[in-house]
Scaffold this motif. Sequence first.
Motif, PDB file in Angstrom:
ATOM      1  N   ALA A 281       0.825  -1.204   0.000  1.00 28.58           N
ATOM      2  CA  ALA A 281       0.000   0.000   0.000  1.00 28.58           C
ATOM      3  C   ALA A 281       0.865   1.262   0.000  1.00 28.58           C
ATOM      4  CB  ALA A 281      -0.927  -0.004   1.207  1.00 28.58           C
ATOM      5  N   GLU A 282       1.961   1.241   0.732  1.00 32.56           N
ATOM      6  CA  GLU A 282       2.845   2.411   0.778  1.00 32.56           C
ATOM      7  C   GLU A 282       3.510   2.643  -0.579  1.00 32.56           C
ATOM      8  OE1 GLU A 282       4.208   2.512   5.465  1.00 32.56           O
ATOM      9  OE2 GLU A 282       5.228   1.150   4.075  1.00 32.56           O
ATOM     10  N   VAL A 283       3.879   1.568  -1.263  1.00 32.53           N
ATOM     11  CA  VAL A 283       4.468   1.709  -2.599  1.00 32.53           C
ATOM     12  C   VAL A 283       3.426   2.260  -3.566  1.00 32.53           C
ATOM     13  CG1 VAL A 283       5.606   0.523  -4.511  1.00 32.53           C
ATOM     14  CG2 VAL A 283       6.091  -0.171  -2.152  1.00 32.53           C
ATOM     15  N   PHE A 284       2.195   1.761  -3.471  1.00 26.74           N
ATOM     16  CA  PHE A 284       1.107   2.262  -4.307  1.00 26.74           C
ATOM     17  C   PHE A 284       0.916   3.765  -4.101  1.00 26.74           C
ATOM     18  CE2 PHE A 284      -3.305   3.516  -4.844  1.00 26.74           C
ATOM     19  CZ  PHE A 284      -3.639   2.983  -6.085  1.00 26.74           C
ATOM     20  N   THR A 285       0.865   4.190  -2.841  1.00 28.68           N
ATOM     21  CA  THR A 285       0.654   5.612  -2.540  1.00 28.68           C
ATOM     22  C   THR A 285       1.799   6.460  -3.077  1.00 28.68           C
ATOM     23  OG1 THR A 285      -0.626   5.078  -0.568  1.00 28.68           O
ATOM     24  CG2 THR A 285       0.330   7.287  -0.685  1.00 28.68           C
TER      25      THR A 285
END
Length: 378
Positions: A281-285
């Motif tokens: 999720a952090e990479v996506f954001t």
Amino acid sequence: MAGQRIMNVPRFREHMERAGLNAVVLASPENVFYTSGAMITTQRSLRDRLAFSVLTAGLDAVFVVCNIEESLSRKASWIPDVRSYVERKEHPVDALASALREKGWERGRLGYEARFLPAGQFEGLRQALPQATWVPADDMIISVRAVKTPEEVERFRNAARTTERAIQDAFVRARPGDTEKSVNDRIMINMLEGGADSLTHSVFGTGENALHAHAVPGSHPLTPGTVGRVDSGAEFGGYTSDLARSVGVGKVPDYMLDAYKRLRAIERSTIEFLRPGRTGAEVFTFCKEAFARQGLKFAMPHIGHGLAVLGGEMHEEPNLHPYCKVPLEAGMVIDVEPFYWDWDRKFALHIEDTALVTDKGAVILSDATNTEELFLIT
């Protein structure tokens, strides 16, 4: 001669002990291959021809296969205890239950693939071994596979480089007026000639056809002033490739060239962001925010994924979407693939590379060609 074992044994043992399993029963083609080393192609084409790889944390193992596949299994697998059943005369689940009894595991806590094994066959297994405790182990084995061994990394590297060269060669050979299908056919032929055992996918579209995520290449000619995108992959010794490249035809408008440079900058910065401990999720954001910084509209449900063995489900954990809480770990092989749609001006761009997560930063495995500038077919 026994086959090679390349599965992540320490991680497998750790996960088995953490789950408290006496043994795990694996039946999907990808997990049978991963744990046994044997690639049984009929598992994928004949659904009732089941094979089972059964292992304990200490690697006491038994391999149950159809007798038609016994000779291949003995040659390809590292597991010495190979049992076979006669197709249509014996049910594979009965052969599995018999093997589990002989190994003394019929009262144990046994993991199984709940998302793969059909309900009817699992019910037959449960009835045959009523004293066993059955525990879904899908997430466990996916987590084991997520961190690759050095041998696996090299297989993914070879698959990525070969696929990348296959795409580049097709672009070099192409000319304006060629059909999308002819270019895509050349990519697939190149992958096979480069050593692929089979193809997983190859989609190619130009102009408005490129706006479709999985465009079907057809008779549409490559038209000067347009851009296109390809997303191709194959299996090499059981390990998959999955790469995307964009291409221009003739002289293309400056705004398309500018969008490509911005998209590539997004991709490279996102790859640099791949670090142990950061979640999907952090990479996506981060990638979504990179689109904003570059002034491009973001419209993606995910921006990348882990790579699977034998095609598997193609997208393996960790999947880089806004709900993924799986943390990255050193040894994971991740595809990062930002996609840009411009529906107003009717063009799309896509770039996808394969990277290895390490403690010192990500290492790009698909490094055979230079993608800094948009390749132009002239």
